[in-house]
Design a protein around this motif. Structure first.
Motif, PDB file in Angstrom:
ATOM      1  N   UNK A   1       0.844  -1.209   0.000  1.00 55.54           N
ATOM      2  CA  UNK A   1       0.000   0.000   0.000  1.00 55.54           C
ATOM      3  C   UNK A   1       0.874   1.253   0.000  1.00 55.54           C
ATOM      4  N   UNK A   2       1.507   1.559  -1.131  1.00 55.27           N
ATOM      5  CA  UNK A   2       2.448   2.681  -1.181  1.00 55.27           C
ATOM      6  C   UNK A   2       1.809   4.046  -0.956  1.00 55.27           C
ATOM      7  N   UNK A   3       0.517   4.163  -1.243  1.00 53.51           N
ATOM      8  CA  UNK A   3      -0.164   5.457  -1.057  1.00 53.51           C
ATOM      9  C   UNK A   3      -0.669   5.653   0.375  1.00 53.51           C
ATOM     10  N   UNK A   4      -0.582   4.614   1.203  1.00 51.94           N
ATOM     11  CA  UNK A   4      -1.015   4.647   2.597  1.00 51.94           C
ATOM     12  C   UNK A   4      -2.502   4.999   2.729  1.00 51.94           C
ATOM     13  N   UNK A   5      -3.295   4.550   1.758  1.00 53.80           N
ATOM     14  CA  UNK A   5      -4.708   4.902   1.770  1.00 53.80           C
ATOM     15  C   UNK A   5      -5.628   3.717   1.536  1.00 53.80           C
ATOM     16  N   UNK A   6      -5.047   2.504   1.582  1.00 48.03           N
ATOM     17  CA  UNK A   6      -5.850   1.309   1.354  1.00 48.03           C
ATOM     18  C   UNK A   6      -6.087   0.980  -0.098  1.00 48.03           C
ATOM     19  N   UNK A   7      -5.470   1.735  -1.019  1.00 42.01           N
ATOM     20  CA  UNK A   7      -5.700   1.484  -2.442  1.00 42.01           C
ATOM     21  C   UNK A   7      -4.947   0.250  -2.947  1.00 42.01           C
ATOM     22  N   UNK A   8      -3.950  -0.195  -2.200  1.00 38.67           N
ATOM     23  CA  UNK A   8      -3.227  -1.430  -2.501  1.00 38.67           C
ATOM     24  C   UNK A   8      -2.701  -1.476  -3.936  1.00 38.67           C
ATOM     25  N   UNK A   9      -1.995  -0.412  -4.326  1.00 35.49           N
ATOM     26  CA  UNK A   9      -1.408  -0.340  -5.664  1.00 35.49           C
ATOM     27  C   UNK A   9      -0.061  -1.072  -5.635  1.00 35.49           C
ATOM     28  N   UNK A  10      -0.117  -2.394  -5.718  1.00 37.50           N
ATOM     29  CA  UNK A  10       1.083  -3.212  -5.560  1.00 37.50           C
ATOM     30  C   UNK A  10       2.110  -2.963  -6.673  1.00 37.50           C
ATOM     31  N   UNK A  11       1.722  -2.824  -7.942  1.00 32.18           N
ATOM     32  CA  UNK A  11       2.737  -2.521  -8.960  1.00 32.18           C
ATOM     33  C   UNK A  11       3.537  -1.259  -8.624  1.00 32.18           C
ATOM     34  N   UNK A  12       2.858  -0.224  -8.160  1.00 35.43           N
ATOM     35  CA  UNK A  12       3.559   1.003  -7.773  1.00 35.43           C
ATOM     36  C   UNK A  12       4.412   0.770  -6.531  1.00 35.43           C
ATOM     37  N   UNK A  13       3.908  -0.052  -5.613  1.00 32.81           N
ATOM     38  CA  UNK A  13       4.687  -0.365  -4.419  1.00 32.81           C
ATOM     39  C   UNK A  13       5.986  -1.077  -4.769  1.00 32.81           C
ATOM     40  N   UNK A  14       5.934  -2.007  -5.695  1.00 35.32           N
ATOM     41  CA  UNK A  14       7.142  -2.702  -6.128  1.00 35.32           C
ATOM     42  C   UNK A  14       8.125  -1.741  -6.790  1.00 35.32           C
ATOM     43  N   UNK A  15       7.590  -0.822  -7.586  1.00 41.06           N
ATOM     44  CA  UNK A  15       8.465   0.173  -8.226  1.00 41.06           C
ATOM     45  C   UNK A  15       9.130   1.072  -7.190  1.00 41.06           C
ATOM     46  N   UNK A  16       8.348   1.557  -6.241  1.00 42.37           N
ATOM     47  CA  UNK A  16       8.912   2.431  -5.212  1.00 42.37           C
ATOM     48  C   UNK A  16       9.962   1.696  -4.383  1.00 42.37           C
ATOM     49  N   UNK A  17       9.695   0.441  -4.056  1.00 41.28           N
ATOM     50  CA  UNK A  17      10.646  -0.340  -3.257  1.00 41.28           C
ATOM     51  C   UNK A  17      11.963  -0.503  -3.998  1.00 41.28           C
ATOM     52  N   UNK A  18      11.876  -0.834  -5.266  1.00 43.50           N
ATOM     53  CA  UNK A  18      13.100  -1.061  -6.044  1.00 43.50           C
ATOM     54  C   UNK A  18      13.901   0.239  -6.204  1.00 43.50           C
ATOM     55  N   UNK A  19      13.216   1.324  -6.491  1.00 42.32           N
ATOM     56  CA  UNK A  19      13.898   2.615  -6.626  1.00 42.32           C
ATOM     57  C   UNK A  19      14.536   3.035  -5.302  1.00 42.32           C
ATOM     58  N   UNK A  20      13.837   2.784  -4.209  1.00 37.06           N
ATOM     59  CA  UNK A  20      14.358   3.160  -2.896  1.00 37.06           C
ATOM     60  C   UNK A  20      15.617   2.361  -2.569  1.00 37.06           C
ATOM     61  N   UNK A  21      15.602   1.067  -2.851  1.00 40.41           N
ATOM     62  CA  UNK A  21      16.782   0.242  -2.593  1.00 40.41           C
ATOM     63  C   UNK A  21      17.996   0.756  -3.356  1.00 40.41           C
ATOM     64  N   UNK A  22      17.784   1.134  -4.603  1.00 33.81           N
ATOM     65  CA  UNK A  22      18.895   1.667  -5.400  1.00 33.81           C
ATOM     66  C   UNK A  22      19.431   2.966  -4.801  1.00 33.81           C
ATOM     67  N   UNK A  23      18.538   3.809  -4.290  1.00 34.39           N
ATOM     68  CA  UNK A  23      18.977   5.059  -3.664  1.00 34.39           C
ATOM     69  C   UNK A  23      19.788   4.786  -2.399  1.00 34.39           C
ATOM     70  N   UNK A  24      19.362   3.809  -1.622  1.00 37.00           N
ATOM     71  CA  UNK A  24      20.112   3.467  -0.405  1.00 37.00           C
ATOM     72  C   UNK A  24      21.496   2.943  -0.775  1.00 37.00           C
ATOM     73  N   UNK A  25      21.557   2.068  -1.759  1.00 35.85           N
ATOM     74  CA  UNK A  25      22.836   1.512  -2.196  1.00 35.85           C
ATOM     75  C   UNK A  25      23.766   2.627  -2.669  1.00 35.85           C
ATOM     76  N   UNK A  26      23.204   3.641  -3.315  1.00 39.23           N
ATOM     77  CA  UNK A  26      24.017   4.765  -3.797  1.00 39.23           C
ATOM     78  C   UNK A  26      24.692   5.518  -2.649  1.00 39.23           C
ATOM     79  N   UNK A  27      24.141   5.442  -1.445  1.00 34.80           N
ATOM     80  CA  UNK A  27      24.784   6.084  -0.295  1.00 34.80           C
ATOM     81  C   UNK A  27      25.963   5.262   0.218  1.00 34.80           C
TER      82      UNK A  27
END
Length: 346
Positions: free
Chosen positions: A109-135
């Motif tokens: 639930x990436x929007x934190x509103x119960x919309x359960x947009x899992x494709x977007x959640x997977x995208x956000x998770x992957x992008x976030x991991x790459x940003x952390x690795x960049x640090x």
């Protein structure tokens, strides 16, 4: 004809295939090299070749990626400062097991509103991991859904199987095929045997139902994951971070013919889910390690920018920046102090 299927299913939406998402948000050769190196360092810590303490530290869950990266940049600086004594890995938890119901994490639930947009959640998770690795920080997460690893596991340095799923055959099988070191927590009732049995199962070859890179249901056969260990996180009966608890765990592992590296979680039931008590628990873990107990190879801390947690659900514009919406966390100042103190003690 009477309907006998999908009586209680209200929707069934296809996800992007793992291969498609990895192509959309790719890792570079540099990212792959970093992941291989960080995993090998963790393996070396687990088997005693690297004498540093492994510290898994970060927010209970990632709900605000901006605040998460703010935290990561702070953590990367202190990680560099203590790198000779402590190998710091950031908690990047996207999936949250719930006792009944509640927010299930950024992927669900990436929007934190119960919309359960899992494709977007997977995208956000992957992008976030790459940003952390960049640090320059390695990453750690709990893998809850057996399909999730296909989308993000190439960017995870270390993973955990939680107290509620350590007894799950599905998760033991999944763990046997994962490419990173992994810890199994004792159960919420304090059962160590379940974690020991989980390690045994995960180190063996397994065949189970899975999903291929192309999103096709498949039979997956693994060679077993040799880099598994136990995590003591306390239980409903109380904490289990004391010297006697460590000795009992070490004895159970040895009797089962397993290696004896032990990680101790200073949060969860070991601190009664109280951020106020967490520092003292962590200090005791470090004290035992500094006193010579090298079976204690790692520790875990739940930490964010602000102390404690905040109620959720709540209007998003009312949420406090950098404050957990799941379990309580220690604040950044406390985190920085504890890491520096433990590096000095070690």
């Amino acid at each position: 004809m009477s309907q006998v299927s999908d009586l209680h299913v209200t929707s069934n939406e296809p996800l992007p295939t793992p291969a498609a998402l990895l192509e959309e948000i790719p890792r570079s050769a540099e990212h792959a090299s970093f992941m291989a190196e960080s995993r090998q360092i963790i393996r070396d810590i687990l088997n005693g070749k690297d004498k540093r303490l492994l510290l898994i530290v970060g927010p209970c869950s990632i709900h605000d990626t901006k605040a998460g990266i703010d935290y990561a940049k702070r953590l990367a600086k202190i990680a560099e400062e203590v790198k000779d004594k402590i190998y710091v890995v950031m908690r990047v938890y996207f999936e949250k097991p719930r006792t009944t119901v509640g927010w299930k994490g950024l992927i669900m639930d990436p929007q934190l509103d119960g919309s359960a947009d899992i494709p977007e959640g997977l995208r956000q998770a992957r992008k976030f991991l790459l940003e952390v690795i960049e640090t320059g920080l390695p990453t750690a997460t709990e893998l809850l859904d057996p399909i999730t690893p296909q989308y993000i596991s190439d960017l995870i340095s270390w993973s955990a199987i939680g107290a509620r799923t350590t007894e799950s055959q599905t998760h033991r099988q999944m763990a046997s095929g994962l490419s990173m070191p992994l810890g199994f927590k004792n159960t919420t009732t304090g059962d160590l045997d379940a974690a020991v049995n989980a390690i045994k199962a995960a180190t063996c070859s397994q065949t189970f139902l899975g999903v291929s890179d192309l999103g096709v249901a498949s039979a997956v056969t693994t060679s077993g994951n040799p880099d598994c260990h136990i995590i003591l996180r306390g239980s409903d009966k109380g904490p289990n971070y004391g010297a006697d608890d460590i000795a009992e765990s070490r004895e159970k592992l040895a009797k089962s013919g397993l290696p004896t590296p032990i990680m101790v979680d200073a949060s969860h039931a070991n601190c009664g889910k109280s951020a106020d008590k967490m520092p003292a628990v962590y200090q005791e873990i470090v004290r035992q390690r500094a006193a010579g107990d090298e079976s204690i190879v790692g520790a875990m801390l739940e930490s964010f920018i602000e102390h404690g947690n905040q109620g959720f659900p709540a209007p998003l514009d009312e949420l406090v920046y950098g404050k957990s919406i799941t379990d309580q966390c220690i604040d950044w100042d406390t985190t920085e102090r504890l890491i520096r103190e433990s590096a000095a003690a070690l």
